[in-house]
Design an enzyme around this catalytic site. Structure first.
Site, short mmCIF file in Angstrom:
data_model
loop_
_atom_site.label_atom_id
_atom_site.label_comp_id
_atom_site.label_asym_id
_atom_site.label_seq_id
_atom_site.Cartn_x
_atom_site.Cartn_y
_atom_site.Cartn_z
N CYS D 125 0.80 -1.28 0.00
CA CYS D 125 0.01 0.16 0.25
C CYS D 125 1.04 1.11 0.09
O CYS D 125 2.08 1.15 -0.47
CB CYS D 125 -1.03 -0.04 1.15
SG CYS D 125 -2.40 1.14 0.89
N ASP D 194 -4.05 1.54 9.33
CA ASP D 194 -5.18 2.28 9.51
C ASP D 194 -5.55 2.29 11.01
O ASP D 194 -6.18 3.14 11.24
CB ASP D 194 -6.18 1.76 8.61
CG ASP D 194 -5.89 2.13 7.20
OD1 ASP D 194 -5.33 1.01 6.32
OD2 ASP D 194 -6.05 3.22 6.68
#
Lengths: 320, 320, 320, 320, 320, 320
Positions: D125, D194
Site C-alpha cells: 500500500c 489504518d
C-alpha cells in the site's frame, strides 16, 4: 573513592560486573553529594546531574550503569527543596545498594520455588543468579540433576561444573552442540541474562537462543534469572539489537589462524532469545512472564516509553 | 589380501571410513570367490554366504558394510547356475567398487547445481561429500561464502576451514553455538551424513539437528550430501536410533576431570535430524527428498521392508 | 502433419497448452513411424529416437513434452523385434492420446467426490481441471459456493467467474490479496497445477503458495487437480526450481513505466507450493497425497530416479 | 471555521485522512472554546462536551477522531476551575496539533534506525509514515532496495513507486500475489496501519496479513509505522473486528459485471494482522512491541480498560 | 461352513473383529474352491470371483474383508492353468490365515523393541496389538509404567486396565480429557488402529487424534500397532474419510435424553490422526514410517494406485 | 452472621462458589466493622487486618477470597483518619458486592457481542458466565448452535445441555474426546475459568487445554468468560501451577477399583491453557487479550508485582 577516580576505574575496567559497576557508581554519587556545600535545589540538581553524566559516559554500552544512575537521581527530580533532595537521594542510594547486594539471594529463593523435586535442569554459561537458584533448590532438599554446557570459546562451563561439583550436585557436562540431543531428558532450562529488552527478549551468552529454540520445540520451560538492573530500556526489540563481536583470537590458536588467508573469525559474545521462547524471568522483585519486562523498566527502573527508542549496542566487556 | 586378513583389519579398525570398509569387504569377497573351486550353485552360495557372514560380524554397527555385502551377494541370489553366479557376482563387485570410488565426484556435480551464485552456505563438521559440492560450485565460477563451525569436541572444523582456505573460498569460522545467530545471513545449510534412515532422518555429527532446527525456523534450505551406502535399512526411525556415546576424555583435560566427583562427561558423537528439517539429499544416483530414502534402500541397496525392523546402534568409530 | 511441421509449430507456439503439445508430439511420432520402411529393430529405434529428439528440443522447458515422448517410446525399448516395436508403439500412442483426452473428465469425477454438499471452495487462476471438478460437483446436485481470485497481472479470474456464472454456480470475486481474509469461510482450496515435482511440490500460477500457506494456517484442505503429464521428474525439489520471469509490461501501462528510472518490474508467472501445504492431488489415474508424486513419475510416466537430477527451468509460455 | 461547519465538512468527507480529521476537530473545539463566554466550570464542561459529541457523531468509524477529542478534553476533566480548564484545554490542543503535525517526521527518524545498510524492504500500500522511514534511511546514506506491491484494486502501489523513484531508491514492482515468492530475498517488511488494536493487531490495507504471515514463515521482521492516533481502544481483538466492505465496482468493469448473474463482488478494504506476526510498531513517541499497544492507548490517549469493550466497525473512507 | 453360511454370519455380525472376519472369508473361499469340479481356468476364475463378490458385499465398510479377498484371489489372477490356480490359491489362503493368526505375536516382538527401559507409555482404547507390545516389553524385563484412558462412551479403558493389572504392570487410569495434562510425563504414545490410509493417516477410536496432537506439541513419539490387513486402499486421505456416527444412546441415559428437545447426541466412533502426528507404524511385516503405508497397500495387499480413489465410509461395527 | 461463623462456614464448605465465598467474606467484614467501637486509625486497621487474616486462613487455595479481602481493605490502607477509613471501607465493600452480583450480567452483554449470527460454539464444563454469553446472544436474536461436552468424570455437561435446552438453543452433545473431530465445524470456543494467572494462562476444568490446543490448530478463536475475582496474582505462570488431584473414586465404581492391584486412579480437576491459545478474556470490566491479565490484577484487584511470586496450589473444592 572520589567521583573521578571511580569514573576512571569503571572506564578502565578495573571495576567489572554489572552489579559492581552499578553499586560503585551509586556510591561515588553518594560520596560526591556529601561533599557538596549547601545550596538551592537548582544548583544541587545541576551538580548531581553533571556527576551522573560523567559516570554514565564511562561505559556507554553497560546496561546496569544508566539503570542505577537513573534510579537514584529520580529521587532528586521529585524533591521540592534542596534539603529534601539530599535526604531523598541518600535514602534511595542506600536502598539501591542494599537491594542490589541482596538481589541474587532473593532471586535464588524465588527461582528455587520453580524447581521441582526430581527435575533435570540444563544451564548454559556461568550465571551467578541461575546457579544460585539451582544450589538453593538442592540445599532445600530437592533431588536435582544438571546438564551444563562447555560454552565455547571461553569455556565458562568449566567454572559452572566446578561450582556444582563443590555443591555436591549431580552434573553432566556436554558440548554446546549436544543441547538438542539431550533436550528430551530435560525438565527445565535455567540461564542467566546479560540484558533483558523492553519486549522481554533475553540477551545472553552466544548459544542461549539455540537452546531456547530446542526447548520450545520440546515444550520444555525456559526460566531466566536476572537482576532488575539487567533490564535495558534502550534495547527495544531483541532481533534488532546490535551485538558486538569480540576478537577472533579466542577461536583459534594464533599460529593456526596466521596460516589462513580467506578465513574470517567471527566471534559474537551474545545472542538474542525472543520472548516467545522464554517462560519466566525471575528477578529480585518477583517472577514475571517476559511480556511484563517493560513494567520492571518503567516502574522499578523509572524509564518512560519515549526513552525506549534509542539504538543500543551491547558489548561483552561491559557485562562481565 | 585374504578374507580372514581383511576381516581382521576391519575388526581392528586398521581399515576405517565408510567407503573404504565397504570396498575392502567387496574386494575380499571377490578374491575369495576366485579361490573357490568349481562347484554346484548351492555349494558356491553356501561358501560365499559364509564369507559374507564372517565379514559382516566384524563391525555390527557399521552402515556401509552390510550394504556393500548385500548389494554384491544379491547377484548370486538371482543366478540360476554356479557359472552365472560367479560372473554376475564379479560384475556386480566391479560395479560397486567403481561407483563407490566415483560417488563423491558424482555428488559434487549434482550438489553444486543446487548452489546458486551469491549463496552463503553454512556447513558443520568435515564431510568430504559436502565440501566437494561447495568446491565444485566455486570451481564452476559461482561466487559463494561459507560459514564453518568449530565442531567440538574434536575440532573437525579446523580441517574444514583449511580445505576451504586452500580452495580460495571466502570462509567464516564460528563456534557451534553461533549457528542460529548467523542463520538469517545463510542461504543454504549443506552437511554430510553418517547414516540416512528409512524415513529420511539424517544421523550426523552432534549439533547437526540443532542447526537444521534453526534453519527450519528461518525457512533456510538444508541439503545433505550422502553416498548411497550411507542409507541404513535397520535405522527405522530417526528418533528411535540408539546413539553410542564416546569416552568423555575429549571433553576435559584429564587433570581437570580428575578433580570432579559429581560430574559425568556425556559425549554422544551423533544426533538425529528428523526428515521434516531436511529438504534434499544428494546421492551419487540423484538428488532426492528425504521421503524417498527407502527407494534408495530398496532399489539401490536391495533391502526388503521386513528387514527394516532390526534394532540399530550407531557408533562413531565405524563411520569415520 | 509432418514431423518437422509439428516440431516447427510447437517451437513457434502455434501449438500451445500442456495437453495439446503432448498429443501433437505423439501424433507426429505415430505418423512418422507409419512412413518408415520395414527395417531391423536397431534401425527403427534409431529413427524413432532421432524423431523424438527433434521434437523434444523444440521446447526444453515444457513439462508435458518429454513426459509424452518418454511414455510412448518406452514401448519400443522393451520390444524384441522391429514388428513388435511398431505395434507396441502404435498401441501405446493410441492409449496416450485417448487417456490424455479423457484426463480432465476423469479428474472431474474423482475430484468431485472430494467436494461435500455445502462446501465453500476457493480457486485461484483458471484451471480447466479444477473447474471441471467444481462443475461436476454442482452438476451432481451438491450445493456449493466458490470464491475466485482476480489473478493479477493477466486477470484470468475473469474467465473463471464467467465459466462459473455460466454453470449457474454461486460465486464471489475477490482480489488476490483478500484470500487470507476470507479463509475462515473456506472449506476447500481447489487449484490446478502447471507442474508437480518429484517430492509433491506444486508449481502453479503466482500466488498459489500464499493461498496454500493461509489455508494451512487455518487447517483448510488444499486439493490440486493435475493430469499425470504435469508431473515433472526433472523438478527435484520445489524450492529449488528456477522460475522464469515474464516481461514486466503486464504490470504497468508502458507510458507510466517509461517515466520511472529506478524501478524494475518483476513478473514471475509461477510460484512453488511445498508439499506440506498440499493435502491431495487428483489425477486421472486416482487421487494421491503429494508424497506419492514420484510413484506417478516412475510408474505412470516411466522415469528412473537417476534421471531426476537435471536442473529445470519452468517457463510460462510452455505451460499455457 | 465554525464548529458546525467543521462537523459538516468531516461528515461529508470534505476533510479526509486520519491526521487531518483529528486536527480539524481539535481546531474547531479550540475556536469554539474561544467563543464561549466566561462561566463556571460545570457550564464550560457541558458546552465543550456537547461540542465534542457533535463532532464525534460525524464519523463513528473513524479511529483518529475520538482519540483526538478524548485527548484534549481530558484536560478539562482534571481542571478544578473554569479558568484552569480553559487554559489547560488550550495548551493541550496546541500540543496535540503540533505533535500530530510532527508525528510522521518523528516516526521517520525512529523507524530509519531499524533499517540496516543493505536491507531489502517489502512495503504494501501507500503509507506516508512507512515511506518516510524508508526515505530517511536512504537519505542518511544506507544502501537499500525496496519491493513494492501493486495493491489491488485501487493500485496505490503506483503512487508508492512514483515516490520511491523520485527519491532515487532502487525499487521492484510486483503483483500482490508475488509477496511470498520473493520473501526469501526480503530483510524487512515495513508497512503503515489504518488502526492498531488494544492487543497490538494491525488493521491495514487488504493483503497485509497475508504478507505478514509469509514474513513470519520466513522469520523476516515486520515493522509497522503508525501515529499514536491510529491506536483504537474500541477494536479489542484483531480477528473480531468487523471490516466494512467497499462497493464491488472497483473490482471489475461495470459492463463486465453487468453480464454476471451468480457472481458477487466482495471488496474488503482492510484485513487484520495478528500481533504475533508483528515485531515492532514505530510511533512518534517511540518504538514498541505490539504487546504494548494498550500502553499507548491508556497513557498517551487516555482511555480506560472498561472503555475497550465497545464493538467497532472500521470503514475505509474514514481512514484515508 | 458353507460359503453362503459364512456370508450370512458376517453380514449378521455373528462373526466380528477385523482379523476374524478376514480369516472366515478366506476359509469359506478355500472350502468353496474344494467343492468346485475340475474345469478350465476361465470357469474356475469366474466361480471364485463370484464367491468373492458374494462375501465382499456382506460388509462394504469393513477394511479387512476386501484386503483378505484381494490377497488370496491375486494367486488366481497370475496362474496360467486351472490346476495352477487351485494350488496357488490354496497356498496363498494358508499363508494368509497363518500370518493373520501370528500377526499380533509378530507385532508384539517388533513393537516391544521400540519401548525403552523406564518408559512411561500412554495408550487409548483397547487395542490387542498395542497391549501385546506393552506386555512383551514388560515380560522381557523392561520397567515400564502405563497411563490408560477411560475411553468414553463405551469405557473400553476398563478392559485395558484389567489386562494391564493382570499382567502386573504399573498403570494409571485417567479421563480422556487429562491426556494433555499428563503429556509431559509421557515418553511414548502407543495405540492401535482401525484403519490406516494410503497416506499414513490413522483411523482409530475417537480421541486418538487429540492425544496425538498433544504428543506432537510435546515432541513425544506416537507409535501405532496395526496388522497389515488394517491398511485401507480406499481411504485416500485421512481428513477426507467419512466417519459414521453411532447411535447417541451410549452418551446419555434414555430417560434423560427423552427430556431434551433441542439436543442432538453426536457419537462418532472414530477420528483421523494425520500422518504428521504419527512417528511409526508397527506391522507384522516390519515397522514403517506412515509415509510408507502405500507400500504395504501395494506390495503386501496387492492394490494398484488407480484403485485408491473410491470413496470410503468407515463404520465401527465392522472394525470390532 | 458473625465473623467467626462466616469463617467457619467457608472453612467447612457450607459456603461454596468463588462469587459466594467472596461476597460472604466481604459482608462478614462489613458487619464486623460496624460492631467495632470508635478508635484511632491504627487500632481500627489492626482489628480489620486481624479479621481479614482469620477469613483468609479458612481456604488458602481459593482464588476469590484473597482478591475480595485485598480489594476492600485497600480502602483502609489509603485512609488518613479512622473515620475516613470506616466510610471508605463501607463504600468499597458495597461496590464490591454490587459489582460481583452484576458481574455475570455484564460479562453476558460484553461476551454476546463477540458471538456472530450463525456461529457454532463449543463449550466445555458448566460455566455460568460462558453460558450467560451464549444465552444473551440467542436472546438478542442471533441464530447460534452449540456443541457441549460430557465433562468426565462428573458429567457437568449434562447440566449445561439442560440449561441450553431450556433456553431453546440448538445443541449437540459429544464426548470429551470428540472435540478435535468436530473442531472444523466450530467458529468459537467459549469457556469459563477457575482462575486466570498473571501471564494470562487459564486454569479451568480438565480438558480445556486440549480443546484450546485443537482450536489453535484450526485457527478457531478461544474466548474465556471470567469475573475479575478469578484473576490470581499468585499463579505466576500457567505451566508452573500445581494442580491438586481429587480422589479417584469418581473415575471407577469402587467394587471395580477394589479388584485392581497395580492401578492408580489419577484425577486432576483442572488443567492450564497457555495464553497463546486464548484470544480474549471477557470480564465484567471489559474484554481483554490474555496479555493484559496483570492489568486486571494490578489495577482492579490492587496487587503489586512483588506479591506475584508466592507458590500457588489450586484445589477444586475452593472454586466450585
Amino acid at each position: 573513592m572520589s567521583l573521578t577516580q571511580t569514573a576512571e576505574d569503571i572506564r578502565e575496567m578495573r571495576i567489572r560486573g554489572a552489579g559492581r559497576i552499578a553499586r560503585a557508581a551509586v556510591e561515588a554519587l553518594r560520596e560526591y553529594a556529601d561533599t557538596l556545600p549547601d545550596s538551592d535545589l537548582a544548583t544541587f540538581r545541576e551538580q548531581m546531574y553533571g556527576a551522573a553524566e560523567l559516570l554514565g559516559d564511562t561505559r556507554p554500552t553497560a546496561v546496569s550503569l544508566p539503570n542505577a544512575i537513573r534510579y537514584v537521581l529520580s529521587a532528586i527530580e521529585r524533591a521540592e527543596t534542596a534539603t529534601d533532595a539530599r535526604s531523598a537521594f541518600h535514602a534511595r542510594a542506600d536502598t539501591f545498594i542494599r537491594s542490589s547486594l541482596h538481589a541474587v539471594r532473593e532471586i535464588a529463593e524465588i527461582g528455587a520455588r520453580h524447581i521441582s523435586d526430581g527435575d533435570v535442569i540444563l544451564t548454559h554459561c556461568n550465571s551467578e543468579a541461575a546457579l544460585a537458584c539451582i544450589i538453593e533448590a538442592h540445599r532445600s532438599g530437592k533431588e536435582i540433576e544438571v546438564f551444563a554446557t562447555e560454552v565455547r570459546p571461553r569455556n565458562q562451563g568449566r567454572i559452572t561444573i566446578r561450582t556444582l561439583d563443590d555443591a555436591g550436585i549431580k552434573t553432566n557436562f556436554i558440548v554446546d552442540s549436544a543441547a538438542r540431543h539431550f533436550m528430551k531428558e530435560i525438565d527445565l532450562v535455567l540461564v542467566g541474562a546479560d540484558a533483558v529488552t523492553v519486549n522481554g527478549a533475553v540477551v545472553n551468552k552466544i548459544g542461549t537462543s539455540q537452546i531456547a529454540l530446542a526447548a520450545h520445540e520440546a515444550r520444555t520451560n525456559v526460566v531466566v534469572a536476572a537482576e532488575t538492573y539487567k533490564f535495558a530500556p534502550r534495547t527495544i526489540l531483541g532481533e534488532l539489537i546490535q551485538i558486538e563481536e569480540r576478537e577472533g583470537d579466542e577461536l583459534l590458536p594464533p599460529e593456526f589462524a596466521a596460516t589462513l588467508r580467506n578465513v574470517t573469525l567471527r566471534n559474537p559474545a551474545f545472542d538474542v532469545t525472543p520472548p516467545e521462547y522464554v517462560d519466566l524471568i525471575v528477578t529480585e522483585v518477583g517472577a514475571i512472564p517476559p511480556q511484563l519486562a517493560y513494567i520492571i523498566i518503567r516502574e522499578y527502573l523509572g524509564w518512560e516509553i519515549d526513552e525506549f527508542q534509542k539504538p543500543f549496542v551491547i558489548s561483552e566487556q561491559d557485562q562481565e
